[in-house]
Motif scaffolding. Structure first.
Motif, PDB file in Angstrom:
ATOM      1  N   GLY A  42     -11.185   8.915   2.450  1.00 34.50           N
ATOM      2  CA  GLY A  42     -10.427   7.740   2.781  1.00 34.50           C
ATOM      3  C   GLY A  42     -11.316   6.611   3.221  1.00 34.50           C
TER       4      GLY A  42
ATOM      5  N   LEU B 245     -12.299   2.837   2.109  1.00 33.34           N
ATOM      6  CA  LEU B 245     -11.917   1.645   2.938  1.00 33.34           C
ATOM      7  C   LEU B 245     -13.173   0.857   3.133  1.00 33.34           C
ATOM      8  CD1 LEU B 245      -9.658   0.041   4.427  1.00 33.34           C
ATOM      9  CD2 LEU B 245     -10.216   1.428   6.213  1.00 33.34           C
TER      10      LEU B 245
ATOM     11  N   GLU C 145      -3.163   5.268  -1.340  1.00 33.15           N
ATOM     12  CA  GLU C 145      -3.777   3.967  -1.476  1.00 33.15           C
ATOM     13  C   GLU C 145      -4.607   2.925  -0.678  1.00 33.15           C
ATOM     14  OE1 GLU C 145      -0.986   2.818  -5.328  1.00 33.15           O
ATOM     15  OE2 GLU C 145      -0.576   1.721  -3.476  1.00 33.15           O
ATOM     16  N   CYS C 146      -5.408   2.221  -1.116  1.00 36.75           N
ATOM     17  CA  CYS C 146      -6.095   1.546  -0.043  1.00 36.75           C
ATOM     18  C   CYS C 146      -6.090   0.072  -1.002  1.00 36.75           C
ATOM     19  CB  CYS C 146      -7.616   1.846  -0.106  1.00 36.75           C
ATOM     20  SG  CYS C 146      -8.467   1.020   0.895  1.00 36.75           S
ATOM     21  N   LYS C 147      -5.810  -1.009  -0.151  1.00 35.60           N
ATOM     22  CA  LYS C 147      -5.816  -2.293  -0.379  1.00 35.60           C
ATOM     23  C   LYS C 147      -6.448  -3.102   0.442  1.00 35.60           C
ATOM     24  CE  LYS C 147      -2.672  -1.784  -4.006  1.00 35.60           C
ATOM     25  NZ  LYS C 147      -1.320  -1.903  -3.883  1.00 35.60           N
ATOM     26  N   VAL C 148      -7.190  -4.087  -0.212  1.00 35.86           N
ATOM     27  CA  VAL C 148      -8.026  -4.930   0.815  1.00 35.86           C
ATOM     28  C   VAL C 148      -8.182  -6.431   0.204  1.00 35.86           C
ATOM     29  CG1 VAL C 148     -10.564  -5.596   1.237  1.00 35.86           C
ATOM     30  CG2 VAL C 148      -9.876  -3.212   1.512  1.00 35.86           C
TER      31      VAL C 148
ATOM     32  N   VAL D  16       0.889  -1.197   0.175  1.00 32.17           N
ATOM     33  CA  VAL D  16       0.000   0.077  -0.175  1.00 32.17           C
ATOM     34  C   VAL D  16       0.735   1.237   0.046  1.00 32.17           C
ATOM     35  CG1 VAL D  16      -1.978   1.078   1.258  1.00 32.17           C
ATOM     36  CG2 VAL D  16      -1.492  -1.377   1.617  1.00 32.17           C
TER      37      VAL D  16
ATOM     38  N   SER E 152      -2.041   4.979   8.496  1.00 27.45           N
ATOM     39  CA  SER E 152      -2.401   3.650   8.096  1.00 27.45           C
ATOM     40  C   SER E 152      -3.724   3.502   9.088  1.00 27.45           C
ATOM     41  CB  SER E 152      -1.552   2.609   8.206  1.00 27.45           C
ATOM     42  OG  SER E 152      -0.592   2.562   6.955  1.00 27.45           O
TER      43      SER E 152
ATOM     44  N   GLY F 285      -8.232   8.133  -1.493  1.00 26.13           N
ATOM     45  CA  GLY F 285      -7.512   7.226  -0.309  1.00 26.13           C
ATOM     46  C   GLY F 285      -6.481   8.332   0.434  1.00 26.13           C
TER      47      GLY F 285
ATOM     48  N   LEU G 263      -5.926   1.263   4.631  1.00 23.96           N
ATOM     49  CA  LEU G 263      -5.855   2.685   3.821  1.00 23.96           C
ATOM     50  C   LEU G 263      -4.670   3.536   4.322  1.00 23.96           C
ATOM     51  CD1 LEU G 263      -7.220   5.005   2.372  1.00 23.96           C
ATOM     52  CD2 LEU G 263      -8.359   5.331   4.760  1.00 23.96           C
ATOM     53  N   ASN G 264      -4.008   4.291   3.764  1.00 26.72           N
ATOM     54  CA  ASN G 264      -2.798   4.868   4.016  1.00 26.72           C
ATOM     55  C   ASN G 264      -3.309   6.493   3.699  1.00 26.72           C
ATOM     56  OD1 ASN G 264      -0.103   5.190   4.531  1.00 26.72           O
ATOM     57  ND2 ASN G 264       0.755   3.770   3.041  1.00 26.72           N
TER      58      ASN G 264
ATOM     59  N   GLY H  46      -7.887  -4.989   5.432  1.00 23.23           N
ATOM     60  CA  GLY H  46      -7.569  -3.826   4.687  1.00 23.23           C
ATOM     61  C   GLY H  46      -6.745  -2.794   5.244  1.00 23.23           C
TER      62      GLY H  46
END
Ligand SMILES: [Fe+2]
Ligand SMILES: [Fe+2]
Lengths: 291, 161
Positions: B70, B74, B10-13, B6, B31, B64, B45-46, B43
């Motif tokens: 953001g 998320l 950005e956001c990753k799940v 991440v 984060s 994000g 989120l940054n 997940g």
């Protein structure tokens, strides 16, 4: 190693360093000299086929996306700007230095270059808020070079990160510069200065390296640039591009307010712009490595 | 099995067995780490800045980036990956560091933490654990199966959050 103390070993290491490649030296000499033309820059770069290739490649990269292929150096330089060209030259000619890990700082490969590049981009952005006119391109170059001392001092700090961090937390030292000094008898600013003098960099660049953590100690006429780089360095560290164990372990010199006028909102904007520019050019300069 | 990285803004799940999600080095960024223990969705989120009002255009490209836009992102992404919106959601915060003796202007980290808590509050969420502020950088990761969050910092080692 015999009876040599750390400081002497550091000095020896600096003495053993290679000279600065001529092409970088010439480009750097342009940064504090307004009296040069595009032709001069082209003349310097075209002597170096590998650098010529790198400059053309960056100019044709996705980040710049020219409508028609850029095939001449002069067009590439106009497009990229001199600061980028100098950046590409520094990044590729000194890649052995910038792309090394800084083990003494527990900093992995790539972080040193990222920190330098992000500081450079941030310094250029901050220069827009300077009370006296500061040349953005110069701030960029100075930001790129400000921490070169770390590449020499790092080896002497191996295994000490935890101790230095403890000194800081217990209040034994005020910041990481003082921690380095306590341990080694010298610090990365002083060592960087010695390198810059050995390389014969323009005096103002040497001073930026020397005083970047104590901008108030620089000669008055240089302080505008010093505070610009000082804040650029802070923005890079806050942005997550530090060099490991020393990240955020420095103080901000509040007297920057006499030289730079920036409020919360504008700083947030700078953050955003720096992030964008960093994304845009990071990969491009990286891919111009000669290694 | 993959490690999702991440970056800033950005956001990753993920809901995949064996996946890990890891945020790149955090300075003043925060984060927001979410974990749904029932459905095993995790997940990160940054967020980089407190509020999207400084650049509205950016919200569509990078929601994000900002705390206020953001957090909803998320939650949307968590829902898409199987979070049912009703069961327990564990939230943790990490990052938001600052430089030594920072003044208000340069304390972006603190402003980010406050904005993250506020944005969470508006959707009735509250961080269960926090490892925030101070003056060192952090890396955080979460394991999608166990929900274990690990924080590390150069010169300080690593620990569970
Ligand atoms: Fe430094
Ligand atoms: Fe630095």
């Amino acid at each position: 190693m015999g009876s040599m103390n750390v400081k002497q070993m550091v000095e020896q290491r600096i003495g053993d360093m290679e000279v600065l490649p001529n092409v970088v030296m010439k480009l750097l000499s342009f940064t504090d000299d307004d009296d040069h033309s595009l032709k001069d820059v082209v003349a310097v770069i075209q002597n170096d086929p590998s650098l010529t290739t790198s400059v053309l490649r960056v100019a044709n990269s996705a980040a710049y996306a020219p409508r028609t292929a850029v095939t001449t150096l002069s067009r590439a330089i106009v497009m990229l700007g001199e600061k980028m060209v100098t950046g590409i030259a520094i990044g590729s000619c000194l890649s052995h230095m910038y792309n090394d890990s800084l083990d003494g700082y527990e900093s992995v490969k790539g972080e040193f270059w990222n920190h330098s590049l992000r500081s450079a981009i941030a310094a250029k952005q901050i220069s827009g808020y300077a009370l006296k006119d500061i040349q953005g391109d110069f701030a960029f170059t100075a930001g790129l070079l400000h921490d070169i001392g770390k590449s020499v001092i790092s080896d002497f700090l191996i295994g000490s990160s935890e101790m230095l961090r403890n000194w800081l937390e217990s209040g034994q030292v005020e910041d990481f510069i003082q921690a380095e000094r306590n341990l080694l008898g010298t610090d990365h600013a002083e060592v960087g200065y010695a390198i810059s003098v050995k390389w014969g960099l323009p005096e103002i660049l040497c001073d930026v390296i020397k005083y970047h953590h104590q901008p108030g100690q620089a000669p008055e006429e240089e302080r505008g640039v010093l505070y610009t780089v000082h804040l650029g360095d802070m923005v890079a560290q806050l942005g997550g591009s530090g060099t490991g164990s020393d990240n955020l372990a420095y103080k901000i010199d509040e007297n920057y307010k006499d030289y730079i006028n920036i409020d919360e909102r504008n700083l947030d904007l700078v953050f955003l712009q720096v992030q964008d520019e960093f994304w845009g050019i990071k990969s491009e300069i990286f891919s111009s490595d000669r290694n | 099995m993959a490690t999702l990285i991440v970056g800033v803004g950005e956001c990753k799940v993920s809901n995949k067995n064996g996946d890990k999600i890891r945020a790149l080095t955090l300075g003043s960024c925060v984060s927001v780490i979410a974990f749904d223990p029932k459905n095993h969705v995790a997940g990160i989120l940054n967020i980089a800045l407190p509020d999207s009002s400084i650049n509205k255009k950016r919200v569509t490209e990078h929601p994000g980036m900002f705390a206020n836009t953001g957090i909803p992102l998320l939650l949307r992404m968590m829902t898409k990956s199987g979070y049912d919106g009703k069961s327990e959601l564990i939230i943790k915060l990490a990052g938001g560091s600052t430089i030594l003796d920072s003044n208000q202007t340069f304390n972006i980290g603190k402003r980010n933490i406050l904005a993250a808590r506020k944005a969470l509050h508006t959707v009735n969420l509250k961080p269960e654990a926090e490892d925030v502020s101070d003056n060192y950088s952090r890396t955080v990761s979460i394991d999608v199966v166990t929900g274990i969050v690990i924080v590390s910092s150069p010169g300080k080692g690593q620990w569970d959050l």
